[in-house]
Structures are given as C-alpha cells and as structure tokens.
Design an enzyme around this catalytic site. Structure first.
Site, PDB file in Angstrom:
ATOM      1  N   VAL A   1       0.812  -1.231   0.000  1.00 39.46           N
ATOM      2  CA  VAL A   1       0.000   0.000   0.000  1.00 39.46           C
ATOM      3  C   VAL A   1       0.843   1.279   0.000  1.00 39.46           C
ATOM      4  CG1 VAL A   1      -2.060  -1.034   1.045  1.00 39.46           C
ATOM      5  CG2 VAL A   1      -0.281  -0.053   2.546  1.00 39.46           C
TER       6      VAL A   1
ATOM      7  N   TYR B   1       0.410   4.752  16.746  1.00 39.63           N
ATOM      8  CA  TYR B   1      -0.846   4.173  16.238  1.00 39.63           C
ATOM      9  C   TYR B   1      -2.010   5.137  16.465  1.00 39.63           C
ATOM     10  CZ  TYR B   1      -4.224   0.319  15.421  1.00 39.63           C
ATOM     11  OH  TYR B   1      -5.225  -0.490  14.949  1.00 39.63           O
TER      12      TYR B   1
ATOM     13  N   LYS C   1      -4.187   6.477  13.305  1.00 40.33           N
ATOM     14  CA  LYS C   1      -5.600   6.129  13.134  1.00 40.33           C
ATOM     15  C   LYS C   1      -6.507   7.353  13.238  1.00 40.33           C
ATOM     16  CE  LYS C   1      -5.245   1.747  12.193  1.00 40.33           C
ATOM     17  NZ  LYS C   1      -5.564   1.262  10.841  1.00 40.33           N
TER      18      LYS C   1
END
Ligand code: NAD
Length: 246
Positions: A60, A146, A150
């Site tokens: 990705v 994280y 997110k």
C-alpha cells in the site's frame, strides 16, 4: 446476496479482518481482489474462495503497485483500505524510524488507496471504507504512533467524503473503528510488550460487553457500507467496539 455484482478491492486481505471481509463479501455475491504483501496467505485465501476471488501483490505504500492493481480491475465498486500495523510504545519509547514506518503504512497507504479509488470510481460512484480504530478516537499512553495514525485516517476520511460529495461523484467514504478484535495483529502487539498477560486482560476489561470482538463482527459493518443500503452514509465513524467508547 447484498453485494451481488459488486467488485471490492481489500488491502491487507490475506489475514485477520481483511480475510474475514473477503469471505463475507464473496458469500454476499461480490467479487473480491485480495491485495496484500503476504503472497502465500493471499493466494491460499483466493484459492479457497474460488472464481469470485483473486490475489494481487500490493504494497500500500507503493504508488506503482496501486496503479497496476487498479488498472487490472474492469469496474470497481468498493475499496477497503484495511492494511495496517500497530507500533506499541509511548512518546519516550517510539523512535522516529518506527513512527515514520507506522505512518507510511497506516496513513500514506490509506491516502494512496483513496486517491486511486476516487480516480477509478468517480464516473460511476462507489464506496471507500477506511479501517481506523477505536485508537483513532481514544488515546492510550502506550500507542502514540498508532493513535496518531488512526486519528489521521478518520479525519482524512471526512475530507474525502466532503470532496466527493461536493464534486457529485457518488462516492461515499466512511471509517470503521473496531475495538480489540481477535486477529493475528494482537499476537504481533503482545510480542512487543514485556507483560502480555496483563495487556490482554486490559483489552478485555475496556469492553463493557465483556469480551473482545471477532473479525466477522467487523465484516458485518463493511457489508453495510459496501452495499446500496448505505447510499446516504458518508463521512461517518462506525464504532464497532463492544461499548468501549461509551
Ligand atoms: N485486530 C484489532 O484489534 C484491530 C482493532 C482496530 C483496528 N484494526 C485495524 O484493522 C486492520 C487489519 O488488522 P488485522 O487485525 O486484520 O491485522 P493482521 O495483522 O491480521 O492483518 C494485516 C494485514 O495487512 C497486511 N499488510 C501489512 N503491511 C502491508 C503493506 N505495506 N501493504 C499491504 N498489506 C500490508 C499484512 O500482511 C496483513 O495481511 C489494521 O489497519 C488494524 O490497524 C485492528
């Protein structure tokens, strides 16, 4: 057959939530393109799912991989930007290199996925589903990278939803925010911490429903978002978290 005739590309489709979504989508009549860097896992899952599924190697973070994958699909109705990693650690522990790696996969990867999804689907419309996390809403001292990644996914989702709406593209863009779900990513996190039993018990404790979730419970909301049942739903955050955001 709520997804009959639709085609979905699912990043991180070889494992965990991505694999559960691929299975459920095929059961609902969709064709799926499983996109991952785990070639063995993705090929095995595609073979298990039969002629409604195929695997493509797609890192990705690599724009050329996105261009090739999207180009290989005739019509695309749904892109699920699900591939991700979890870097454990607080602001004093996480290195710049780790932070950049987390953002490269979980944020840059989603940005590229959305960019290629919009270009491919803007003529006929479609659905973009971005996998954020409860960690994108509630911060935790030990997940600095994280949490940041997110949260970025959730806010970027809203910008894309606004742009697609304003442009009249008929593309919806929503984010899913799972609580802790039993997938291989949990083992990868537990391997990074000195007190895995304590961390696991802590995960269970934050869910008022009394347990962590299953991948199938996340696949269920993805079916709704990919289907024509959600045509008035865009820019929204779906918290599928056993009540842990109460
Ligand atoms: N399991 C949970 O508790 C949980 C909770 C909230 C959010 N999430 C999010 O859900 C998503 C899926 O997580 P999971 O639990 O299924 O994890 P997983 O580790 O089982 O699966 C992640 C998949 O992403 C793939 N991947 C990693 N880097 C990639 C790259 N550069 N390009 C393409 N594919 C790549 C991996 O090979 C793997 O197949 C992630 O974005 C994760 O942050 C998971």
């Amino acid at each position: 057959m709520r997804l009959n005739g639709k085609t979905a590309l699912i990043t991180g489709g070889s494992s965990g939530l991505g694999a559960a979504m691929a299975k459920r989508f095929v059961a609902e009549g969709a064709s799926v393109v499983i996109a991952d860097i785990d070639d063995a896992g993705g090929e095995a899952l595609a073979a298990e799912l039969g002629d409604k599924a195929r695997y493509v190697h797609l890192d990705v973070t690599q724009e050329a991989d996105w261009a090739a994958a999207v180009d290989s699909i005739k019509t695309l109705d749904c892109v699920i930007n699900n591939a991700g990693i979890t870097t454990a650690g607080n602001i004093e522990q996480v290195t710049l290199e780790q932070f950049r790696h987390e953002f490269e996969i979980d944020v840059v990867g989603v940005f590229l996925g959305c960019k290629y999804a919009v270009a491919k689907m803007k003529a006929a419309g479609g659905s973009i589903i971005n996998m954020s996390s409860l960690a994108g809403i509630r911060a935790n001292a030990d997940l600095v990278a994280y949490n940041g990644a997110k949260a970025a996914v959730a806010h970027m989702t809203k910008s894309i939803a606004a742009h697609c709406g304003k442009s009249g593209y008929g593309i919806r863009c929503n984010s899913i925010h799972p609580g802790v779900i039993r997938t291989p990513i949990l083992d990868k996190v537990l391997a990074q911490v000195p007190n895995p039993d304590e961390v696991y018990a802590g995960w269970v404790a934050v869910h008022p429903i009394g347990r962590i979730g299953t991948p199938e419970e996340i696949a269920a909301i993805a079916v709704y978002l990919a289907s024509d049942e959600s045509t008035f739903t865009t820019g929204a955050e779906f918290r599928i978290d056993g009540g842990s955001s109460i």
